[in-house]
Structures are given as C-alpha cells and as structure tokens.
Design a protein around this motif. Structure first.
Motif, PDB file in Angstrom:
ATOM      1  N   ALA A 101       0.861  -1.123   0.109  1.00 18.16           N
ATOM      2  CA  ALA A 101       0.022  -0.012   0.057  1.00 18.16           C
ATOM      3  C   ALA A 101       0.760   1.138  -0.042  1.00 18.16           C
ATOM      4  N   ALA A 102       1.974   1.349   0.705  1.00 17.67           N
ATOM      5  CA  ALA A 102       3.033   2.251   0.754  1.00 17.67           C
ATOM      6  C   ALA A 102       3.453   2.563  -0.569  1.00 17.67           C
ATOM      7  N   LEU A 103       3.857   1.589  -1.165  1.00 19.89           N
ATOM      8  CA  LEU A 103       4.652   1.806  -2.488  1.00 19.89           C
ATOM      9  C   LEU A 103       3.992   2.543  -3.409  1.00 19.89           C
ATOM     10  N   ARG A 104       2.422   1.840  -3.459  1.00 19.57           N
ATOM     11  CA  ARG A 104       1.475   2.784  -4.482  1.00 19.57           C
ATOM     12  C   ARG A 104       1.378   3.967  -4.053  1.00 19.57           C
ATOM     13  N   ALA A 105       1.285   4.155  -2.876  1.00 15.50           N
ATOM     14  CA  ALA A 105       1.027   5.900  -2.414  1.00 15.50           C
ATOM     15  C   ALA A 105       2.255   6.422  -2.781  1.00 15.50           C
ATOM     16  N   GLU A 106       3.646   5.726  -2.513  1.00 12.89           N
ATOM     17  CA  GLU A 106       4.822   6.504  -2.913  1.00 12.89           C
ATOM     18  C   GLU A 106       4.816   7.238  -4.475  1.00 12.89           C
ATOM     19  N   GLN A 107       4.376   6.154  -5.165  1.00 11.92           N
ATOM     20  CA  GLN A 107       4.400   6.584  -6.729  1.00 11.92           C
ATOM     21  C   GLN A 107       3.142   7.213  -7.100  1.00 11.92           C
ATOM     22  N   TRP A 136       0.290   6.442  -7.469  1.00 12.87           N
ATOM     23  CA  TRP A 136      -0.752   5.689  -8.397  1.00 12.87           C
ATOM     24  C   TRP A 136      -2.321   5.306  -7.806  1.00 12.87           C
ATOM     25  N   SER A 137      -2.862   5.225  -8.470  1.00 11.12           N
ATOM     26  CA  SER A 137      -4.405   4.856  -8.251  1.00 11.12           C
ATOM     27  C   SER A 137      -4.408   3.202  -8.281  1.00 11.12           C
ATOM     28  N   LEU A 138      -5.282   2.495  -7.729  1.00  7.12           N
ATOM     29  CA  LEU A 138      -5.515   1.308  -7.862  1.00  7.12           C
ATOM     30  C   LEU A 138      -5.560   0.830  -9.240  1.00  7.12           C
ATOM     31  N   ASP A 139      -6.283   1.831 -10.186  1.00  6.32           N
ATOM     32  CA  ASP A 139      -6.495   1.506 -11.610  1.00  6.32           C
ATOM     33  C   ASP A 139      -5.197   1.486 -12.248  1.00  6.32           C
ATOM     34  N   VAL A 140      -4.352   2.487 -11.862  1.00  7.66           N
ATOM     35  CA  VAL A 140      -2.968   2.510 -12.837  1.00  7.66           C
ATOM     36  C   VAL A 140      -1.941   1.550 -12.201  1.00  7.66           C
ATOM     37  N   LEU A 141      -2.318   0.868 -11.049  1.00  8.51           N
ATOM     38  CA  LEU A 141      -1.230  -0.130 -10.726  1.00  8.51           C
ATOM     39  C   LEU A 141      -1.740  -1.287 -11.404  1.00  8.51           C
ATOM     40  N   ALA A 142      -2.961  -1.286 -11.459  1.00  7.80           N
ATOM     41  CA  ALA A 142      -3.735  -2.654 -12.170  1.00  7.80           C
ATOM     42  C   ALA A 142      -3.230  -2.840 -13.759  1.00  7.80           C
ATOM     43  N   GLU A 143      -3.207  -1.675 -14.408  1.00  2.08           N
ATOM     44  CA  GLU A 143      -2.707  -1.690 -15.610  1.00  2.08           C
ATOM     45  C   GLU A 143      -1.451  -1.973 -15.778  1.00  2.08           C
ATOM     46  N   ARG A 144      -0.426  -1.496 -15.040  1.00  2.00           N
ATOM     47  CA  ARG A 144       1.047  -1.542 -14.890  1.00  2.00           C
ATOM     48  C   ARG A 144       1.454  -2.875 -14.567  1.00  2.00           C
ATOM     49  N   SER A 145       0.733  -3.825 -13.711  1.00  2.00           N
ATOM     50  CA  SER A 145       0.990  -4.861 -13.004  1.00  2.00           C
ATOM     51  C   SER A 145       0.184  -6.158 -13.893  1.00  2.00           C
ATOM     52  N   GLY A 146      -1.021  -5.685 -14.309  1.00  2.00           N
ATOM     53  CA  GLY A 146      -1.834  -6.870 -14.968  1.00  2.00           C
ATOM     54  C   GLY A 146      -2.614  -7.570 -13.825  1.00  2.00           C
ATOM     55  N   SER A 194      -5.741  -7.491 -11.017  1.00  2.00           N
ATOM     56  CA  SER A 194      -7.171  -6.825 -11.042  1.00  2.00           C
ATOM     57  C   SER A 194      -6.952  -5.788  -9.754  1.00  2.00           C
ATOM     58  N   ARG A 195      -7.858  -4.796  -9.917  1.00  2.00           N
ATOM     59  CA  ARG A 195      -8.073  -3.758  -9.040  1.00  2.00           C
ATOM     60  C   ARG A 195      -8.724  -4.257  -7.552  1.00  2.00           C
ATOM     61  N   ALA A 196      -9.395  -5.240  -7.903  1.00  3.82           N
ATOM     62  CA  ALA A 196      -9.996  -5.961  -6.823  1.00  3.82           C
ATOM     63  C   ALA A 196      -8.850  -6.770  -5.981  1.00  3.82           C
ATOM     64  N   THR A 197      -8.145  -7.567  -6.610  1.00  2.88           N
ATOM     65  CA  THR A 197      -7.255  -8.123  -5.962  1.00  2.88           C
ATOM     66  C   THR A 197      -6.186  -7.434  -5.271  1.00  2.88           C
ATOM     67  N   LEU A 198      -5.710  -6.164  -6.146  1.00  9.76           N
ATOM     68  CA  LEU A 198      -4.768  -5.469  -5.348  1.00  9.76           C
ATOM     69  C   LEU A 198      -5.312  -4.865  -3.941  1.00  9.76           C
ATOM     70  N   SER A 199      -6.456  -4.245  -4.102  1.00  7.26           N
ATOM     71  CA  SER A 199      -7.346  -3.543  -2.861  1.00  7.26           C
ATOM     72  C   SER A 199      -7.232  -4.719  -1.690  1.00  7.26           C
ATOM     73  N   ARG A 200      -7.877  -6.219  -2.006  1.00  7.07           N
ATOM     74  CA  ARG A 200      -7.638  -7.192  -1.075  1.00  7.07           C
ATOM     75  C   ARG A 200      -6.133  -7.369  -0.384  1.00  7.07           C
ATOM     76  N   LEU A 201      -5.329  -7.356  -1.517  1.00  7.01           N
ATOM     77  CA  LEU A 201      -3.730  -7.532  -0.898  1.00  7.01           C
ATOM     78  C   LEU A 201      -3.303  -6.444  -0.130  1.00  7.01           C
ATOM     79  N   GLU A 202      -3.590  -5.186  -0.391  1.00  4.39           N
ATOM     80  CA  GLU A 202      -3.180  -4.041   0.556  1.00  4.39           C
ATOM     81  C   GLU A 202      -3.954  -3.817   1.943  1.00  4.39           C
ATOM     82  N   ARG A 203      -5.062  -4.458   1.974  1.00  3.40           N
ATOM     83  CA  ARG A 203      -5.719  -4.541   3.136  1.00  3.40           C
ATOM     84  C   ARG A 203      -5.429  -5.565   3.993  1.00  3.40           C
ATOM     85  N   GLY A 204      -4.681  -6.686   3.399  1.00  2.00           N
ATOM     86  CA  GLY A 204      -4.136  -7.887   4.085  1.00  2.00           C
ATOM     87  C   GLY A 204      -5.262  -8.909   4.124  1.00  2.00           C
ATOM     88  N   GLU A 205      -6.268  -8.845   3.150  1.00  2.00           N
ATOM     89  CA  GLU A 205      -7.211  -9.886   3.286  1.00  2.00           C
ATOM     90  C   GLU A 205      -6.787 -11.185   2.379  1.00  2.00           C
TER      91      GLU A 205
END
Length: 193
Positions: free
Chosen positions: A21-27, A29-39, A41-52
């Motif tokens: 979560a901190a890395l994305r904030a440092e860049q 980037w929105s979740l959508d931008v990271l989803a595009e750069r990493s391939g 999904s936005r939903a998976t990224l959100s769950r990862l950053e929340r530790g779910e």
C-alpha cells in the motif's frame, strides 16, 4: 540439510500488505494505474493491500516488476532492523499459498548493495511462472542443493540436479517446475545490473 523453511506467516503478511500500500502511495498511483501496470485486477490489489489475502509468487512477481524491485528487495523492505549478520532464525520466509513454493531471504537486507541470496523450495509437481523479470537484465545463478528443477529461461528448459548451477541474465519470462518425486531445493544468487 533441512528442506523446511520456518515461516512466520501473519506478521510478514501484514507488513507486506502495508508495504504494498505504501509503495503505491509513494508512486502516486491509483489502484487502476497499478492494475494496468501490473496486470493484476483492481479488486485483488485492494484485497492484498488490506491484508485480506496473501499474494502468490506469480502475483508478487508482477507487482515487483511494476515497482522495479526484486522479490527479495521487497521482502527486505519489510524488515524492521537491517543487520550485517542475519541468523537463520531471523531470515524472512514466505510461502506461496497457491503452490506451496517457499522462499527465504538469506542475505541481510541492505540498501545500495547489488547482490542477494535467496533459498527456494518448490514442492514436487509445483510450477511457478513469471511473465517478466523484476529488473530487466538481472543476473541470476541457480545452484541446486537437492531434488530436480526444470527451469525455463528464454524458451530453453534446463534440467538441474544436485550440485548443478545455471547462470543467466534475465530479459523475459521464466518458469520453475519441480517434476519430483522430491521437492526442488536450491539457492539463487541475484546480481542487479
């Protein structure tokens, strides 16, 4: 030599989620931008950053590529106090919940140094693939300790057994597969360009 890698799952996963979560904030980037750069999904990224959920090796590899870091480097960033000497019990381990692949960062975390050692154990029958290298042109040495590993680099499959060492520079996808019957246990030396 032991094949088990001691894993302290919850604290590492929680620190990893916070660092992602901190890395994305440092860049910036929105979740959508990271989803595009990493391939991923936005939903998976959100769950990862929340530790779910815990990331798989493949997913973590995609995120490391998006952030221009090795997986070991990312794991080192979640260490609380870097030291010059890192006892085995203090080395950070992580297990891929999907494949059972276990990795342990052997080298003490240190900013500014280019080399790292990583221990890997891939269960029999497991396969881990990475679409792109974390750092374009990174040099890797894979030294087999036990078992058999089929490692694809640049569309060439190398079958490695105990004592074998494969050295390469990484520019494309890789695939680690353990045909069994025993787990593949190996060390990887990473040398950043």
């Amino acid at each position: 030599m032991r094949n088990e890698i001691a894993i302290v799952a919850e604290p590492v996963d929680a620190r990893l989620a916070a660092r992602l979560a901190a890395l994305r904030a440092e860049q910036g980037w929105s979740l959508d931008v990271l989803a595009e750069r990493s391939g991923v999904s936005r939903a998976t990224l959100s769950r990862l950053e929340r530790g779910e959920t815990s990331p798989t090796a493949s997913l973590l590899g995609r995120l490391c590529t998006a952030y221009g870091r090795t997986m070991s480097g990312l794991i080192a960033e979640i260490e609380t106090e870097p030291a010059q000497l890192l006892r085995r019990a203090e080395q950070t381990g992580w297990t891929d919940p999907e494949t059972g692949f276990a990795r342990r960062s052997v080298s003490p975390p240190a900013a500014g140094l280019r080399g790292e050692l990583v221990e890997g154990t891939l269960p029999a029958g497991a396969v881990v693939s990475y679409d792109t290298p974390p750092i374009h042109g990174i040099e890797q040495h894979v030294w087999m300790l036990e078992g058999t590993l089929e490692l694809m680099v640049d569309d060439v499959v190398h079958r490695l057994g105990p004592g074998d060492c494969l050295r390469y520079r990484l520019f494309g996808p890789t695939r680690f597969a353990c045909p069994g019957p025993r787990p593949a246990h190996y060390l990887i030396a990473l040398c950043k360009p």
